[in-house]
Design an enzyme around this catalytic site. Sequence first.
Site, PDB file in Angstrom:
ATOM      1  N   GLY A   1     -19.033   5.097 -32.692  1.00  0.00           N
ATOM      2  CA  GLY A   1     -19.331   4.117 -31.637  1.00  0.00           C
ATOM      3  C   GLY A   1     -18.113   3.973 -30.742  1.00  0.00           C
ATOM      4  O   GLY A   1     -17.291   4.884 -30.645  1.00  0.00           O
ATOM      5  N   ARG A   2     -18.005   2.796 -30.111  1.00  0.00           N
ATOM      6  CA  ARG A   2     -16.898   2.587 -29.169  1.00  0.00           C
ATOM      7  C   ARG A   2     -15.541   2.748 -29.846  1.00  0.00           C
ATOM      8  O   ARG A   2     -14.636   3.393 -29.309  1.00  0.00           O
ATOM      9  CB  ARG A   2     -16.993   1.177 -28.562  1.00  0.00           C
ATOM     10  CG  ARG A   2     -18.104   1.051 -27.547  1.00  0.00           C
ATOM     11  CD  ARG A   2     -18.324  -0.401 -27.181  1.00  0.00           C
ATOM     12  NE  ARG A   2     -19.116  -1.042 -28.219  1.00  0.00           N
ATOM     13  CZ  ARG A   2     -20.075  -1.940 -27.987  1.00  0.00           C
ATOM     14  NH1 ARG A   2     -20.333  -2.316 -26.752  1.00  0.00           N
ATOM     15  NH2 ARG A   2     -20.759  -2.471 -28.967  1.00  0.00           N
ATOM     16  N   ILE A   3     -15.385   2.167 -31.046  1.00  0.00           N
ATOM     17  CA  ILE A   3     -14.080   2.226 -31.718  1.00  0.00           C
ATOM     18  C   ILE A   3     -13.810   3.640 -32.226  1.00  0.00           C
ATOM     19  O   ILE A   3     -12.707   4.174 -32.082  1.00  0.00           O
ATOM     20  CB  ILE A   3     -14.023   1.188 -32.857  1.00  0.00           C
ATOM     21  CG1 ILE A   3     -14.102  -0.231 -32.257  1.00  0.00           C
ATOM     22  CG2 ILE A   3     -12.759   1.355 -33.697  1.00  0.00           C
ATOM     23  CD1 ILE A   3     -14.338  -1.343 -33.272  1.00  0.00           C
TER      24      ILE A   3
ATOM     25  N   ARG B   1     -15.414  -2.357 -42.664  1.00  0.00           N
ATOM     26  CA  ARG B   1     -15.648  -3.483 -43.559  1.00  0.00           C
ATOM     27  C   ARG B   1     -15.405  -3.007 -44.984  1.00  0.00           C
ATOM     28  O   ARG B   1     -15.750  -1.855 -45.323  1.00  0.00           O
ATOM     29  CB  ARG B   1     -17.110  -3.967 -43.459  1.00  0.00           C
ATOM     30  CG  ARG B   1     -17.431  -4.823 -42.261  1.00  0.00           C
ATOM     31  CD  ARG B   1     -16.807  -6.216 -42.369  1.00  0.00           C
ATOM     32  NE  ARG B   1     -17.178  -7.063 -41.244  1.00  0.00           N
ATOM     33  CZ  ARG B   1     -16.438  -7.219 -40.140  1.00  0.00           C
ATOM     34  NH1 ARG B   1     -15.294  -6.593 -40.013  1.00  0.00           N
ATOM     35  NH2 ARG B   1     -16.829  -8.034 -39.177  1.00  0.00           N
TER      36      ARG B   1
ATOM     37  N   ASP C   1      -7.488  -1.891 -44.204  1.00  0.00           N
ATOM     38  CA  ASP C   1      -7.352  -3.165 -43.480  1.00  0.00           C
ATOM     39  C   ASP C   1      -8.385  -4.190 -43.928  1.00  0.00           C
ATOM     40  O   ASP C   1      -8.253  -5.361 -43.601  1.00  0.00           O
ATOM     41  CB  ASP C   1      -7.524  -2.892 -41.969  1.00  0.00           C
ATOM     42  CG  ASP C   1      -7.273  -4.126 -41.115  1.00  0.00           C
ATOM     43  OD1 ASP C   1      -6.282  -4.838 -41.394  1.00  0.00           O
ATOM     44  OD2 ASP C   1      -8.057  -4.392 -40.187  1.00  0.00           O
TER      45      ASP C   1
ATOM     46  N   GLU D   1     -12.322 -10.640 -49.167  1.00  0.00           N
ATOM     47  CA  GLU D   1     -11.064 -11.086 -48.550  1.00  0.00           C
ATOM     48  C   GLU D   1     -10.878 -12.594 -48.729  1.00  0.00           C
ATOM     49  O   GLU D   1     -11.867 -13.325 -48.655  1.00  0.00           O
ATOM     50  CB  GLU D   1     -11.087 -10.735 -47.057  1.00  0.00           C
ATOM     51  CG  GLU D   1     -11.148  -9.235 -46.842  1.00  0.00           C
ATOM     52  CD  GLU D   1     -11.388  -8.836 -45.381  1.00  0.00           C
ATOM     53  OE1 GLU D   1     -11.402  -9.718 -44.504  1.00  0.00           O
ATOM     54  OE2 GLU D   1     -11.573  -7.643 -45.143  1.00  0.00           O
TER      55      GLU D   1
ATOM     56  N   HIS E   1      -6.554  -7.509 -42.828  1.00  0.00           N
ATOM     57  CA  HIS E   1      -7.602  -7.562 -41.783  1.00  0.00           C
ATOM     58  C   HIS E   1      -6.978  -7.873 -40.413  1.00  0.00           C
ATOM     59  O   HIS E   1      -7.262  -8.907 -39.799  1.00  0.00           O
ATOM     60  CB  HIS E   1      -8.671  -8.598 -42.164  1.00  0.00           C
ATOM     61  CG  HIS E   1      -9.988  -8.351 -41.459  1.00  0.00           C
ATOM     62  ND1 HIS E   1     -11.205  -8.565 -42.058  1.00  0.00           N
ATOM     63  CD2 HIS E   1     -10.279  -7.904 -40.210  1.00  0.00           C
ATOM     64  CE1 HIS E   1     -12.181  -8.278 -41.197  1.00  0.00           C
ATOM     65  NE2 HIS E   1     -11.631  -7.871 -40.073  1.00  0.00           N
TER      66      HIS E   1
HETATM   67  C1  8YV Z   1     -11.848 -10.047 -36.845  1.00  0.00           C
HETATM   68  C2  8YV Z   1     -13.657  -8.274 -37.055  1.00  0.00           C
HETATM   69  O1  8YV Z   1     -10.937  -9.688 -37.794  1.00  0.00           O
HETATM   70  O2  8YV Z   1     -14.491  -7.690 -34.981  1.00  0.00           O
HETATM   71  C3  8YV Z   1     -14.701  -7.750 -36.173  1.00  0.00           C
HETATM   72  O3  8YV Z   1     -15.762  -7.389 -36.680  1.00  0.00           O
HETATM   73  O4  8YV Z   1     -13.670  -8.148 -38.232  1.00  0.00           O
HETATM   74  C4  8YV Z   1     -12.553  -8.918 -36.401  1.00  0.00           C
HETATM   75  O5  8YV Z   1     -12.146  -8.452 -35.220  1.00  0.00           O
HETATM   76  C5  8YV Z   1     -12.473 -11.285 -37.222  1.00  0.00           C
HETATM   77  O6  8YV Z   1     -13.675 -11.543 -36.656  1.00  0.00           O
HETATM   78  C6  8YV Z   1     -11.484 -12.366 -36.965  1.00  0.00           C
HETATM   79  O7  8YV Z   1     -11.892 -13.524 -37.381  1.00  0.00           O
END
Ligand code: 8YV
Length: 320
Positions: free
Chosen positions: A160-162, A239, A263, A268, A286
């Site tokens: 995807g984008r990332i 995740r 990460d 968590e 994270h």
């Molecule tokens: C954040 C994330 O760490 O975008 C996501 O899916 O896991 C994050 O960017 C998180 O939402 C911060 O609270």
Amino acid sequence: MNETPNGEKPCVLLIEPMPSWTIERARDEFDLIVLPHESKRPQKFLDNVDRIRGIAMPGFATVDASLMSLLPNLEIVACFGVGYDGADVSYAQANGVAVTNTPDVLTDCVADLGMALILACLRRIVVGDRYVRAGRWKSEGIMALNDAPRGRCLGIVGMGRIGLELAKRAEVFGMSIAYYNRSERGDVPYPYYASTKALAEACDVLALTCPGGEATQNMIDGDVLQALGPKGYLVNIARGTVVDEAALVQALSEQTIAGAGIDVFVDEPNVPEALFGMENVVLQPHQASATIETRTAMGNLTIDNLLAQFGSRPLPNQVA
Ligand code: 8YV
């Protein structure tokens, strides 16, 4: 200030943690109830369940049916993050509650951390840091040699984008790219593999950039890790649930994979303690989107989605 026709600000439940300046802006715009993450529900929340029209939640929090069903006037769950696996989307959809996220604004920073973890693993950056601090450079001489990114293949799970941004960064470091995705993309030049196992067999570093949730739960299991092999590295910026964490700990401790940059974790902030003593692992709390710039933009987008809902305007980032 955003007021309803009767002059009251819409009541929003904000689940911590979020940056203090996002909370301040949300306080200006909404009648805000702040709910500490994972805590018991405070009286102020219980007294206001009828008034709450929106929820702002961090990406990793849980907003499930048991919470949403307490809120008869809930209209929107606005996730502060691109991932919205913490929200029960089926329940929201069935009950006319919109769900939004914060894509795009975090893509660069998340891809940056993915690349940083790849380099940290291959070039043993954290190991080197510990080596110097412990005085071992002086007492033992030069550290063992490490691995070059150039000429290695990066397998990306989730194009995807990332994933695309991570691919661009890795190419600059001389890596070749291959990928697995729910379906093959016609618009990317990289070889596609139809399973994560086949991709793991073909690559040197397997990076996870796919969504969390049921569809990807434990997708990277013991078999996939075995296919990655003793020279392969795993990098997870997606995740924790995407990986069978027990199988990963085992693979790392038995060195059936070379190392990992992680990460995100299943529970968590609880991280399997077995990882703490392993030299072949780089751990992050994270942090992928955690820059001041990106978190500010994410906070503003979260609030903009809530404001659009209460102003009956199209939602900038509706996912359900
Ligand atoms: C954040 C994330 O760490 O975008 C996501 O899916 O896991 C994050 O960017 C998180 O939402 C911060 O609270």
